[in-house]
Design a protein around this motif. Sequence first.
Motif, mmCIF file in Angstrom:
data_model
loop_
_atom_site.group_PDB
_atom_site.id
_atom_site.type_symbol
_atom_site.label_atom_id
_atom_site.label_comp_id
_atom_site.label_asym_id
_atom_site.label_seq_id
_atom_site.Cartn_x
_atom_site.Cartn_y
_atom_site.Cartn_z
ATOM 1 N N PHE B 8 0.828 -1.208 0.000
ATOM 2 C CA PHE B 8 0.000 0.000 0.000
ATOM 3 C C PHE B 8 0.862 1.257 0.000
ATOM 4 N N VAL B 9 1.927 1.241 0.847
ATOM 5 C CA VAL B 9 2.787 2.418 0.946
ATOM 6 C C VAL B 9 3.514 2.668 -0.363
ATOM 7 N N ILE B 10 4.005 1.567 -0.991
ATOM 8 C CA ILE B 10 4.727 1.749 -2.259
ATOM 9 C C ILE B 10 3.778 2.246 -3.344
ATOM 10 N N LEU B 11 2.524 1.729 -3.319
ATOM 11 C CA LEU B 11 1.554 2.183 -4.316
ATOM 12 C C LEU B 11 1.251 3.660 -4.159
ATOM 13 N N SER B 12 1.011 4.103 -2.912
ATOM 14 C CA SER B 12 0.674 5.521 -2.733
ATOM 15 C C SER B 12 1.880 6.395 -3.025
ATOM 16 N N GLY B 14 4.162 5.683 -5.275
ATOM 17 C CA GLY B 14 4.230 5.748 -6.729
ATOM 18 C C GLY B 14 3.225 6.719 -7.302
ATOM 19 N N LEU B 15 2.035 6.761 -6.680
ATOM 20 C CA LEU B 15 1.008 7.712 -7.128
ATOM 21 C C LEU B 15 1.488 9.149 -6.947
ATOM 22 N N LEU B 16 2.121 9.407 -5.771
ATOM 23 C CA LEU B 16 2.609 10.773 -5.517
ATOM 24 C C LEU B 16 3.731 11.134 -6.477
ATOM 25 N N ILE B 17 4.623 10.149 -6.772
ATOM 26 C CA ILE B 17 5.710 10.435 -7.709
ATOM 27 C C ILE B 17 5.148 10.683 -9.102
ATOM 28 N N TYR B 18 4.077 9.933 -9.455
ATOM 29 C CA TYR B 18 3.408 10.200 -10.726
ATOM 30 C C TYR B 18 2.844 11.624 -10.738
ATOM 31 N N GLY B 19 2.374 12.079 -9.556
ATOM 32 C CA GLY B 19 1.859 13.445 -9.480
ATOM 33 C C GLY B 19 2.928 14.488 -9.677
ATOM 34 N N VAL C 16 9.691 9.863 -0.741
ATOM 35 C CA VAL C 16 10.217 8.691 -0.033
ATOM 36 C C VAL C 16 10.195 8.929 1.477
ATOM 37 N N LEU C 17 10.576 10.132 1.885
ATOM 38 C CA LEU C 17 10.565 10.480 3.313
ATOM 39 C C LEU C 17 9.153 10.384 3.884
ATOM 40 N N MET C 18 8.194 10.922 3.113
ATOM 41 C CA MET C 18 6.803 10.889 3.546
ATOM 42 C C MET C 18 6.315 9.449 3.691
ATOM 43 N N MET C 19 6.731 8.591 2.752
ATOM 44 C CA MET C 19 6.278 7.201 2.801
ATOM 45 C C MET C 19 6.932 6.438 3.944
ATOM 46 N N ILE C 20 8.176 6.822 4.333
ATOM 47 C CA ILE C 20 8.777 6.222 5.527
ATOM 48 C C ILE C 20 7.913 6.528 6.747
ATOM 49 N N GLY C 21 7.469 7.766 6.854
ATOM 50 C CA GLY C 21 6.610 8.140 7.972
ATOM 51 C C GLY C 21 5.297 7.392 7.953
ATOM 52 N N LEU C 22 4.698 7.277 6.766
ATOM 53 C CA LEU C 22 3.415 6.574 6.657
ATOM 54 C C LEU C 22 3.564 5.106 7.020
#
Lengths: 81, 94, 134
Positions: B8-12, B14-19, C16-22
């Motif tokens: 889930f974290v990698i998917l979201s 990836g979505l943000l990086i796509y943004g 990446v930093l944000m996703m580490i926190g999440l």
Amino acid sequence: MIWQLDFLLCVLVLICAIAAINIKDLLSAVIILGAFSFFMCLLWAEMGAVDVAFTEAAVATSVSTILFVGAIIKTTRRSKD
Amino acid sequence: MKVIILIFVILSGGLLIYGTMDMPAWGDPNSPANTYVSPLYIEEAYSKTETPNIVSAVLADYRGYDTMGETTVIFTAALICALLLRKNSDDDEA
Amino acid sequence: MLDFIIAKYNFWIYVVLMMIGLFAMLAKRNLVKKLIGMNIFQTAIILYYVSIGVKKGKVHVPILVGAHGHGEHLFKAADYLNPLPHVLMLTAIVVSIATTGVALAVLILIYRRYNTLNEDEIIELRQAEQEAEV
């Protein structure tokens, strides 16, 4: 704006974040979170956001670390993950 | 469970990086955020507020009520901490 | 392609930093670890917003040069960084500290009642309590 310094600080911030969430001892994790905040403060100073940088250094780093350490002294240091 | 969360974290992420593909380049002086309203503050802050530091001028002068509301937030947080952590003697048996 | 990466890699580091926190907020079972993750998440968002106001090239920090003294001054917007994200994120930093303080107060109360900070153990103890009440 020096992009080498910017990149180095970004990498250090990432390392601190990963270390802070992976260390089992909570007190160490909180101290590493303080280091994370200081690197973030350096990053902002390097970006030119001086007011944000000194607010982070004065308020977020010190007060947040003090609050966390106080809470850990009142509770427990041990953590399973 | 951890694997599902990681996916889930990698998917979201990836979505943000796509943004970010549609964002203006990092540090672009002509990006919308740098050209819409902030030139007005930079040009007129000194003649209107007599403060050389634009951040202080905007924080305490243009947005003074915002800062007052922020003070209310701090006060409420301190009040809640004091109320939660007081030693209550009358309901010790509960 | 290289130009594209140079223009965007900062944003990717922030993501990446944000996703580490999440990840820390979702996957870690310890409540203090969750709070540390929340702090990292907030700081990453603040970092992203501050970085919006950056202008590359020869620009000053948002403090007007030569403003003291009398006479006519003309300040060019292209010479200074964008001050507006800095102002808004100053507020956000202080609010994040207030959030952390209240969360730690609640956490101390949880520890006083259940004597543990592990989420799974707290849920088990709560279920045992509710069954004992019924």
